[in-house]
Design an enzyme around this catalytic site. Structure first.
Site, short mmCIF file in Angstrom:
data_model
loop_
_atom_site.label_atom_id
_atom_site.label_comp_id
_atom_site.label_asym_id
_atom_site.label_seq_id
_atom_site.Cartn_x
_atom_site.Cartn_y
_atom_site.Cartn_z
N ASP A 1 8.79 0.01 -5.34
CA ASP A 1 8.82 0.69 -4.05
C ASP A 1 9.57 2.01 -4.07
O ASP A 1 9.99 2.51 -3.05
CB ASP A 1 9.46 -0.23 -2.99
CG ASP A 1 10.97 -0.19 -3.01
OD1 ASP A 1 11.54 -0.08 -4.12
OD2 ASP A 1 11.59 -0.26 -1.94
N GLU A 2 9.73 2.54 -5.22
CA GLU A 2 10.56 3.73 -5.36
C GLU A 2 10.01 4.73 -6.37
O GLU A 2 9.54 4.34 -7.42
CB GLU A 2 11.90 3.23 -5.89
CG GLU A 2 13.09 3.87 -5.31
CD GLU A 2 14.35 3.17 -5.80
OE1 GLU A 2 14.36 1.92 -5.84
OE2 GLU A 2 15.29 3.86 -6.17
N ASP B 1 11.56 6.02 -1.17
CA ASP B 1 11.76 4.57 -1.26
C ASP B 1 11.44 3.88 0.05
O ASP B 1 11.77 4.36 1.13
CB ASP B 1 13.25 4.35 -1.63
CG ASP B 1 13.62 2.89 -1.79
OD1 ASP B 1 14.24 2.58 -2.79
OD2 ASP B 1 13.28 2.08 -0.90
#
Ligand SMILES: Nc1ccn([C@H]2C[C@H](O)[C@@H](COP(=O)(O)OP(=O)(O)OP(=O)(O)O)O2)c(=O)n1
Ligand SMILES: [Mg+2]
Length: 1187
Positions: A472-473, A377
């Site tokens: 984003d992960e 992340d």
DNA sequence: ATCCTCCCCTAC
DNA sequence: TAAGGTAGGGGAGGAT
């Protein structure tokens, strides 16, 4: 993690309403709050009964009522009460008539209304003897009579066994308006009773839920709910905590506003003019008053207020007053972007996984191997990326937000800012209190996308099973890293993480952190420890210790509500959970949640990386900037939302059966202007849903229903603060279900197809062992068993034909006008001669179409009767047994032969399609979860209180129990739609071919080649030629015996017959050029069943062109072609097909010199069509189509 | 017992 | 000024 603590709660007031019928004039009952109705009777040990089975039996005994009214009761009351019941298939047809006034009520509501209005108090306890219904579409008999001659309905005075709602009129009148009756009293109580509310706390001090509840007595209370904006509380550091403001909500929820209906529905309704003032309404509480329809003074105030507010041009621009509002809003909404990105990633990963999986590259997961799950992340993602353009702020407290005002939300803050207690989702006001020198950076969505792209690119390089969590992960599962020892494996995992971090950092310039653990839960916990730009691996021996020190809300899925419930039983830390028995946990939190937490506390997480269930809903909502000054604006906005929804549906290639509207209305005690600029402030929320008989994605249909529902609430437009529409019960959308279109996708029917099932099963070590394909003996309702579909296909009593259907046969023309009404597919069309009274009731758009259609059909009407073809006596005889169940044999045989043939042909198509779909249903109905193989220990259920302090969270995904919704309703509607088109079309398409063949007028054995013009073929580009020929072969094989030539000849024949028809037109719609159009309507059937392959279409084009090269194409046909192609682009999305067709058309128009007016027109049509197609292609975000 | 609907709740 | 969306797990309670 960004928690969103700010949003707050809302309580929901559940409202049930009844109504009369029509959108406009109807009376609306605020039968509110009868949530306790059933409870009431239950307490009395009285069970409501449904008439359903009796009604069904009745239908079977009386085939004539197969479709139509099942019961009509009247005369027992004063004023008269009409109860009308009809089955599902009729509903489907009625919907075609724009039955927006059909109201859908659940049994409780109906019963409530009936009793409240007509039943003597003392009769209440006898209610069970009045067999009432089940959820239903409601329409009063007067309306029904407008739709169809009353004689076409079957009237049943009483249902077979029991007495149907029979009210003795005694003292009904007085009853009706009396408030003193017990019923009234009860109702009243419910009025305020029953409400749930909840609030979420916010750490960020933002709007806070207020409970203003009043809690009522023991019964449920309805209350308003919340979403108030306040501010204030918040916890500074640590996980955001909930604000304890809990008010207890007495009862859990109660009812619903609507429920699904089945085959047979019963209805209730007061007469149109009957004004049944719902008994209560007299002692409204403050809350009630707010809900009351009237309250003019207040209403005017809010609308006037908005009007004044919108005087400011800037406000106007940023609120719903701006026509481009939705577009602009979504462009700026970070949350919208997050959701959109997530969905896109999910589908991309799915596709990727599918490819990989099919490559015989079985999961690289060895069951027994040790797992190393990496949770990767970005650190303060938005902020980090935005900081690249403002490096000087990198080490200073910085956030990303739209503005610096008090109500501006912080999407992301960097770590320096976090030291002050600033958090993602916090409002600027609060953040600045915590950190006065906060720097604010603007969003840069494109940059976020790019960084994410590079991020996933890197992740995929690492290999292993990958699952995107958000923009984003990501989760990566690399198990059995081999190496011999555990130590080596762990080292290896760390190294991989290190490499990955370096790679991403290098590519994006931003830091990512990696958490490594033996399962998803542990990896996530590790990530949190890894966080600022680092990595952390939690080894098995440390799991319990680390977990135990966490606060419960550090666990995924545990937030405000759950935390509150746990606090109540003395649990604050994860380690505390271990002291609680699983039994107590499940009792407090619910079976799933309780067990999950019990496991989490012990480091157990059975979820697997990669499971990505298929989509079950599509929605669009806006809860910011909503400021209307009148009802029209609100409805227009809802309509625009539906257009947006349609876009998304098409994008996902689905249509749906249930539409839900979500409304946020300013709470009675909320200020006109909330603290947040143009925010929704404290609100009450209201949802309402309707079921369509047929799945749709059409914005007009959705919009009309949504507007109707909105209207039904009778809220003041000025008090609306948020609106949303959601479509559920999705089905794959297939523009042309008939033919696989040449390509190799055989059984691949669309969207729902993904091998999710197999994949998922394969990944699941436990359940997997069995057959992945195991259809799961669902309760007989997998696709092909869908009741809706069975209706038409099951050989039921083939009696009774719906008049509208018969009429449809006559109406051959105009596909256009009808199209919008073809809700995703139905074989029914609008009658050509609508009753004026009915017309008056219909929405404007529909009325207009009907009128247009009527006039057109009357003027051009040359349908079947005109056919010279000797009507063979009964070619259908031998096919008698194949007459579709929806037809009355008599009516059927009375139809012109060609029509008959079309019906049969289309019906056959339908059936085939259905069968194919059914056959593949197994593979396409994956999603359904496998049952919980987990030990399902105690299931003691004690009501887990909802709302107030607690509720339940959703833990990490994983299999859930059989989900009914999972069933993908098999859809043959599309084919039905096609057949409908062909019915109207009357010419061309397979239907005609079938007719020709059946009549033996054409030799089915003619060579395929003869269908094509050898000369033309030879001149075609090699690639196109090959494909055309190949498709012809395939078609021939598929159709066994049907000769395309028949289609052509048949069409020619028909064309000739129409020779004298309407003609000439001069202006191309939307075109700049004045053209001459040919007089011969070719009656091309672009949308008819079967005519969907390139080969079939080019055939038709050949004939069409040849026949009209002198005069030019008929405008209608040209438009139809254009429309069809655009549809293929937008819905079917087969650009290849469109390109081929246009190529062919270009080929036909290849001559440079136009020696005739007709050819000139043809060229113009080609241009126009091409332009339209390109435009459509562009609208999908792609470049120009290369033709 | 199991299904189904309507929401709550959570996550980013 | 400000852009508070959206999908899915799952609980409660009615229907079957
Ligand atoms: N309430 C929230 C939470 C998150 N986001 C957006 C901005 C975040 O940058 C992004 C990712 O969310 P994370 O929870 O991963 O938070 P960050 O990446 O910002 O911080 P970190 O992961 O370091 O905790 O989602 C948002 O707009 N609003
Ligand atoms: Mg992040």
């Amino acid at each position: 993690m960004g928690s969103r603590l700010d949003k707050n709660s809302n309580a929901v007031r559940k409202r049930i309403e009844g109504h009369t019928f029509s959108d406009e004039g109807g009376e609306e009952y605020e039968a509110s709050a009868f949530g306790g109705f059933n409870d009431y009777f239950r307490r009395k040990k009285i069970k409501l009964q449904n008439l359903d089975s009796e009604l069904r039996a009745s239908a079977n005994d009386n085939p004539q009522i197969f479709k139509g009214v099942v019961a009509h009761v009247t005369g027992y009351t004063q004023p008269p009460l009409h109860i009308l019941a009809y089955n599902f298939s009729l509903h489907r047809e009625l919907v075609q008539h724009g039955a927006g006034f059909l109201q859908y009520l659940d049994s409780k509501t109906m019963a409530t209304h009936i009793i409240a209005s007509h039943l003597p108090p003392k009769k209440m306890v006898e209610f069970s003897k009045y067999r009432i219904v089940k959820p239903a579409w409601v329409m009063d008999s007067i309306q029904a009579a407008k739709l169809l001659p009353w004689s076409d309905y079957r009237v049943i005075e009483e249902t077979p066994r029991q007495k149907t709602l029979k009210f003795d009129g005694t003292n009904l009148a007085s009853q009706t308006n009396t408030q003193t009756s017990p019923l009234a009293g009860y109702r009243e109580q419910s009025k305020n009773s029953y409400y749930t509310n909840q609030l979420k706390g916010f750490a960020e001090g933002v709007d806070r839920a207020h409970t203003h509840n009043s809690s009522p007595s023991q019964t449920r209370m309805n209350t308003p709910s919340k979403y108030q904006t306040g501010n204030a509380n918040n916890i500074s550091s640590g996980p955001t905590k909930p604000e304890p403001k809990r008010d207890e909500v007495g009862m859990p929820q109660s009812t619903d506003a609507s429920t699904e209906g089945d085959e047979i529905c019963l209805v209730r309704l007061p007469d149109a003019q009957e004004d049944v003032p719902m008994p209560d309404e007299d002692a409204p509480t403050a809350e009630e008053a707010a809900l009351a329809p009237a309250e003019l003074s207040k209403e005017m105030t809010s609308e006037e207020h908005n009007a004044a507010l919108l005087q400011d041009p800037r406000m106007r621009k940023s609120s719903t007053a701006n026509p481009d509002f939705i577009k602009q809003y979504y462009a700026e909404s970070r949350l919208h972007h997050l959701s959109t990105w997530k969905a896109e990633l999910k589908s991309r990963m799915q596709k990727l996984a599918a490819e990989k999986g099919s490559q015989a590259k079985p999961p690289k997961r060895t069951p027994g191997a040790r797992r190393y799950i990496m949770h990767v992340d970005f650190d303060s993602f938005f902020c980090a990326v935005s900081l690249k353009n403002a490096p000087h702020f990198a080490n200073k407290p910085t956030v990303v937000a739209h503005g610096a005002g008090n109500g501006s939300e912080i999407a992301s803050c960097n770590y320096p800012a976090r030291k002050f207690g600033v958090k993602n989702g916090m409002w600027m006001k609060r953040a600045r209190e915590l950190c006065p020198e906060l720097n604010v950076l603007p969003y840069d969505f494109p940059a976020y996308e790019e960084a994410s792209r590079l991020f996933f690119e890197s992740i995929l390089e690492v290999g292993g099973v990958v699952q995107s969590v958000s923009i984003d992960e990501a989760l990566v599962d690399r198990r059995g890293v081999d190496e011999g020892s555990i130590w080596r494996e762990q080292e290896k995992a760390d190294q991989i993480a290190l490499d990955l971090r370096g790679l991403v950092k290098e590519k994006t310039g931003c830091a990512v952190s990696v958490g490594i653990g033996g399962n998803i839960l542990v990896a996530k916990v590790a990530l949190r420890k890894a966080k600022p730009a680092g990595q952390f691996q939690i080894k098995p021996e440390n799991v319990l210790v680390i977990l135990g020190e966490l606060k419960v809300n550090d666990l995924p899925g545990v937030a405000y509500s759950i935390t509150g419930k746990l606090e109540e039983i003395g649990v604050n830390f994860v380690s505390d959970i271990r002291q609680i028995s699983k039994e107590r946990l499940t009792r407090t939190l619910g079976p799933k949640t309780g067990e999950k937490l019990w496991e989490y506390a012990r480091g157990i997480d059975r979820a697997e990386v990669g499971d990505q269930p298929i989509r079950k809903s599509v929605s669009a909502e806006v809860n910011w900037g909503i400021r209307f000054i009148n009802q029209e604006e609100a409805e227009e906005f809802v309509f625009n939302l539906c257009k947006e929804l349609e876009r998304r549906l098409l994008n996902e290639q689905v249509k749906g059966n249930q539409l839900t509207i979500k409304i946020m209305k300013r709470a009675a005690d909320a200020p006109l202007d909330p603290p947040k600029h143009l925010g929704h402030g404290k609100c009450d929320t209201f949802n309402k849903s309707t079921m369509f008989g047929v799945a749709t994605h059409d914005a007009h249909v959705l919009g009309k229903e949504a507007a109707s529902m909105l209207r039904s609430f009778k809220f003041n437009a000025g008090d609306l603060r948020g609106l949303g529409v959601q479509l559920t019960k999705l089905e794959p959308l297939k523009t042309s279900a008939a033919a696989p279109d040449g390509s190799q996708k055989q059984l691949n029917f669309g969207t729902f197809k993904p091998s999710t099932n197999a994949t998922k099963a394969a990944l699941d070590p436990i359940q997997d062992t069995g057959s992945p394909e195991k259809p799961k003996p669902a309760s007989g309702r997998s696709g092909s068993n869908d009741p809706i579909m069975d209706g038409p296909l099951t050989p039921r009593k083939p009696k009774a034909v719906h008049p509208a259907f018969t009429l449809a046969k006559v109406n051959e023309k105009d596909d256009k006008a009808r199209t919008p009404l073809n809700i995703g597919g139905t074989q029914f069309v609008i009658p050509t001669n609508p009753d004026p009274a009915v017309l008056a009731e219909l929405p404007n758009d529909i009325r207009a179409r009907l009128l247009a259609q009527a006039s057109r059909s009357s003027e051009s009407r040359k349908p079947s009767p005109a056919l010279e073809r000797p009507r063979t006596q009964s070619p259908a005889l031998s096919l008698a047994d194949e007459i579709p169940p929806e037809f009355d044999p008599e009516v059927f045989s009375g139809l012109p032969d060609d029509v008959k043939m079309e019906i049969l042909a289309s019906y056959k198509t339908t059936r085939v399609t259905a069968a194919a779909a059914a056959a593949s249903s197994q593979s396409r109905l994956p999603q359904s979860p496998r049952k919980d193989r987990l030990i399902q220990p105690t299931k003691q259920r004690t009501p887990t209180k909802r709302g107030r302090p607690a509720g339940m969270p959703s833990l990490r995904a994983r299999e859930r129990q059989a989900d009914a919704n999972a069933k993908i309703v098999q859809t043959n509607f599309l084919s039905l739609k096609n057949s409908s088109n062909s019915n109207n079309q009357a010419y061309g398409g397979e239907a005609s071919a079938a007719a020709a063949v059946a009549e033996g007028t054409e030799s089915p054995d003619e060579s395929l080649w003869e269908e094509l013009d050898p000369e033309s073929l030879a001149e075609l580009p090699e690639d196109v030629r090959k494909e055309v020929v190949a498709e012809h072969r395939q078609m021939k094989a598929q159709r066994s015996g049907l000769d395309l030539r028949a289609i052509i000849n048949n069409r020619k024949r028909l064309l000739q017959q129409q020779e004298s028809d309407d003609s000439d037109d001069t202006i191309l719609p939307g075109g700049q050029t004045t053209l001459h159009f040919g007089p011969k309507p070719a009656k091309v059937a672009f949308t008819s069943a079967g005519l969907t392959t390139v080969a079939a279409i080019t055939d038709m084009l050949n004939v069409w062109y040849k026949e009209t090269s002198a005069e030019g194409p008929h405008r209608n046909d040209a438009e139809m072609l254009e429309k069809y192609l655009v549809r293929v682009v937008l819905e079917e999305r087969d650009l290849n097909k469109v390109a081929k067709i246009l190529k062919w058309l270009g080929y036909l128009n290849r001559e440079d010199v136009s020696d005739s007016l007709g050819k000139t027109s043809w060229k113009a049509v080609l241009q126009q069509t091409t332009a339209a197609v390109q435009k459509a292609v562009h609208s999908t975000g792609r470049g120009s189509l290369i033709i």
